[in-house]
Design an enzyme around this catalytic site. Structure first.
Site, PDB file in Angstrom:
ATOM      1  N   ARG A   1       0.886  -1.172   0.000  1.00  0.00           N
ATOM      2  CA  ARG A   1       0.000   0.000   0.000  1.00  0.00           C
ATOM      3  C   ARG A   1       0.919   1.216   0.000  1.00  0.00           C
ATOM      4  O   ARG A   1       1.695   1.397   0.957  1.00  0.00           O
ATOM      5  CB  ARG A   1      -0.908  -0.025   1.225  1.00  0.00           C
ATOM      6  CG  ARG A   1      -1.617   1.288   1.485  1.00  0.00           C
ATOM      7  CD  ARG A   1      -2.723   1.178   2.516  1.00  0.00           C
ATOM      8  NE  ARG A   1      -3.880   0.506   1.953  1.00  0.00           N
ATOM      9  CZ  ARG A   1      -5.113   0.562   2.476  1.00  0.00           C
ATOM     10  NH1 ARG A   1      -5.349   1.252   3.575  1.00  0.00           N
ATOM     11  NH2 ARG A   1      -6.117  -0.074   1.891  1.00  0.00           N
TER      12      ARG A   1
ATOM     13  N   HIS B   1      -7.192   1.144  -6.469  1.00  0.00           N
ATOM     14  CA  HIS B   1      -7.443   0.237  -5.340  1.00  0.00           C
ATOM     15  C   HIS B   1      -8.097  -1.032  -5.896  1.00  0.00           C
ATOM     16  O   HIS B   1      -9.279  -1.304  -5.663  1.00  0.00           O
ATOM     17  CB  HIS B   1      -8.329   0.925  -4.308  1.00  0.00           C
ATOM     18  CG  HIS B   1      -8.308   0.288  -2.947  1.00  0.00           C
ATOM     19  ND1 HIS B   1      -7.565  -0.842  -2.646  1.00  0.00           N
ATOM     20  CD2 HIS B   1      -8.967   0.608  -1.797  1.00  0.00           C
ATOM     21  CE1 HIS B   1      -7.760  -1.182  -1.382  1.00  0.00           C
ATOM     22  NE2 HIS B   1      -8.601  -0.321  -0.843  1.00  0.00           N
TER      23      HIS B   1
ATOM     24  N   GLN C   1     -10.117  -3.521  -3.704  1.00  0.00           N
ATOM     25  CA  GLN C   1     -11.433  -3.012  -3.323  1.00  0.00           C
ATOM     26  C   GLN C   1     -12.445  -3.270  -4.437  1.00  0.00           C
ATOM     27  O   GLN C   1     -13.571  -3.721  -4.191  1.00  0.00           O
ATOM     28  CB  GLN C   1     -11.344  -1.516  -3.018  1.00  0.00           C
ATOM     29  CG  GLN C   1     -12.653  -0.924  -2.529  1.00  0.00           C
ATOM     30  CD  GLN C   1     -13.104  -1.528  -1.215  1.00  0.00           C
ATOM     31  OE1 GLN C   1     -12.360  -1.545  -0.258  1.00  0.00           O
ATOM     32  NE2 GLN C   1     -14.332  -2.030  -1.161  1.00  0.00           N
TER      33      GLN C   1
ATOM     34  N   ASP D   1     -17.412   7.265  -1.359  1.00  0.00           N
ATOM     35  CA  ASP D   1     -16.167   7.150  -0.580  1.00  0.00           C
ATOM     36  C   ASP D   1     -15.908   8.526   0.045  1.00  0.00           C
ATOM     37  O   ASP D   1     -16.562   9.517  -0.308  1.00  0.00           O
ATOM     38  CB  ASP D   1     -15.014   6.703  -1.502  1.00  0.00           C
ATOM     39  CG  ASP D   1     -13.708   6.448  -0.742  1.00  0.00           C
ATOM     40  OD1 ASP D   1     -13.748   6.305   0.498  1.00  0.00           O
ATOM     41  OD2 ASP D   1     -12.639   6.411  -1.387  1.00  0.00           O
TER      42      ASP D   1
ATOM     43  N   CYS E   1     -16.585   1.700   0.484  1.00  0.00           N
ATOM     44  CA  CYS E   1     -15.390   0.884   0.719  1.00  0.00           C
ATOM     45  C   CYS E   1     -14.960   0.904   2.178  1.00  0.00           C
ATOM     46  O   CYS E   1     -14.298  -0.017   2.641  1.00  0.00           O
ATOM     47  CB  CYS E   1     -14.251   1.368  -0.171  1.00  0.00           C
ATOM     48  SG  CYS E   1     -13.813   3.101   0.097  1.00  0.00           S
TER      49      CYS E   1
ATOM     50  N   ARG F   1     -13.931  -8.477   1.128  1.00  0.00           N
ATOM     51  CA  ARG F   1     -12.517  -8.138   0.924  1.00  0.00           C
ATOM     52  C   ARG F   1     -11.642  -9.376   1.178  1.00  0.00           C
ATOM     53  O   ARG F   1     -10.636  -9.581   0.505  1.00  0.00           O
ATOM     54  CB  ARG F   1     -12.105  -6.979   1.853  1.00  0.00           C
ATOM     55  CG  ARG F   1     -12.668  -5.606   1.457  1.00  0.00           C
ATOM     56  CD  ARG F   1     -12.109  -5.144   0.116  1.00  0.00           C
ATOM     57  NE  ARG F   1     -10.670  -5.227   0.092  1.00  0.00           N
ATOM     58  CZ  ARG F   1      -9.841  -4.258   0.485  1.00  0.00           C
ATOM     59  NH1 ARG F   1     -10.325  -3.105   0.892  1.00  0.00           N
ATOM     60  NH2 ARG F   1      -8.537  -4.425   0.424  1.00  0.00           N
TER      61      ARG F   1
HETATM   62  N1   CP Z   1     -11.408  -0.219   2.187  1.00  0.00           N
HETATM   63  C1   CP Z   1     -10.139  -0.283   2.651  1.00  0.00           C
HETATM   64  O1   CP Z   1      -9.175  -0.459   1.895  1.00  0.00           O
HETATM   65  O2   CP Z   1     -10.032  -0.145   4.000  1.00  0.00           O
HETATM   66  P1   CP Z   1      -8.661  -0.001   4.820  1.00  0.00           P
HETATM   67  O3   CP Z   1      -8.048   1.311   4.410  1.00  0.00           O
HETATM   68  O4   CP Z   1      -9.058  -0.046   6.256  1.00  0.00           O
HETATM   69  O5   CP Z   1      -7.753  -1.125   4.432  1.00  0.00           O
HETATM   70  N1  NVA Z   2      -9.993   6.847  -1.095  1.00  0.00           N
HETATM   71  C1  NVA Z   2      -9.605   6.344   0.203  1.00  0.00           C
HETATM   72  C2  NVA Z   2      -9.850   4.879   0.266  1.00  0.00           C
HETATM   73  C3  NVA Z   2      -9.516   4.232   1.575  1.00  0.00           C
HETATM   74  C4  NVA Z   2      -9.761   2.764   1.569  1.00  0.00           C
HETATM   75  C5  NVA Z   2      -8.163   6.693   0.485  1.00  0.00           C
HETATM   76  O1  NVA Z   2      -7.329   6.572  -0.429  1.00  0.00           O
HETATM   77  O2  NVA Z   2      -7.868   7.107   1.603  1.00  0.00           O
END
Ligand code: CP
Ligand code: NVA
Length: 290
Positions: A95, A122, A125, A209, A248, A276
């Protein structure tokens, strides 16, 4: 072995296969005696836990690596981190703040690299999103999804996945925050509009989101003001009485979604969160089978 950095790395057949694998409870243990590195430059609840459990279910050993531990791009270059982790692991999942670090890691090693969220994409997701749509509506092809809000990493992966699977996606965003800011051309079946009410008309799914993603804190004030008319509230959901609500997560109740929507009877966010884990398992099994 295949990298999975964005949904556009997949064909429609690949996507369908991952979703089938995700719902199979009888997968072998292709990771028996093997490791998966989970590198996080940003916080996570769902992604870390779903990935760890998916690795365990496939017989493997996940190693969670926090931001400061390997110092991706600071203590060591992204390429050297990838080369190091490839000595011990069968898959490197990361990540990252900057998607280019994933590209560098993937180019530096033969070991497959999996995107667990970047500034632009993502994909894990989107896999869970489509599985949830399939379970709720009974199909993906021809399903109408409305995405209301910031056309961010989550939205972009959802757009690519919807196009591959034949769903129709209508995105409603304020000026300057639409898909055109992150995609050169909109995929087939994806439309950008300004009006949330237009987006949700006839929708089977309403998705949103956060208005301020991780790392965008400096833009909070401008974003709060730009998105103020883009909350998914009871009135918007009343305009599409058959639609399910998805998010999400994490969510900000009172900002992008009203509490009575996300906590109401048409919300399927916890099934989506559970998915997930199933789709992480499907994606890992698919990567290992390449
Ligand atoms: N939806 C998602 O990716 O959640 P987290 O950021 O908690 O992993
Ligand atoms: N758009 C959000 C998604 C988190 C799962 C972010 O990037 O913070």
């Amino acid at each position: 072995m295949r990298d999975l950095l964005k949904i556009a790395d997949l064909t429609a057949e690949d996507l369908a296969e991952i979703l089938i694998l995700s719902e199979r409870g009888d997968l072998a243990r292709p990771l028996e005696g093997r490791g998966v590195a989970l590198v996080f430059q940003k916080p996570s609840a769902r992604t870390r836990n779903s990935m760890e459990m998916a690795v365990v279910q496939l017989g493997g050993h996940p190693i969670y690596i926090q931001k400061d531990e390997v110092g991706l791009g600071t203590r060591e270059t992204a390429e050297d981190v990838a080369r190091t982790l490839a000595c011990y692991h069968s898959i490197i999942a990361a990540r990252v703040t900057d998607h280019r670090d994933l590209d560098l890691m993937a180019a530096a090693t033969e070991t497959p690299v999996l995107n667990m969220l970047s500034d632009t994409d993502h994909p894990l997701q989107a896999l869970a999103d489509l599985l949830t749509v399939k379970q709720l509506v009974g199909r993906i092809d021809g399903v109408r999804i409305a995405y209301v809000g910031d056309a961010n990493n989550v939205c972009r992966s959802l757009a690519e996945a919807s196009a591959l699977a034949g769903a129709e996606l209508v995105v409603a965003s304020p000026q300057g925050y639409g898909l055109e800011t992150v995609m050169d051309a909109l995929p087939d079946g994806v439309r950008q509009v300004a009006d949330p009410a237009e987006a949700v008309r006839g929708a089977d799914i309403v998705y949103t989101d956060v208005w301020v993603s991780m790392g965008q804190d400096a833009e909070t004030e401008a974003r709060m003001s730009a998105f103020s008319g883009y909350r998914v509230d009871a009135a918007l959901m009343a305009a599409c009485p058959e639609a399910w609500f998805l998010h999400c997560l994490p969510a900000r109740r009172g900002e992008e979604v009203a509490a009575q929507v996300i906590d109401g009877p048409r919300s399927a966010v916890w099934r989506q969160a559970e998915n997930r884990m199933h789709t992480a398992r499907g994606a890992l099994a698919w990567m290992l089978s390449r």
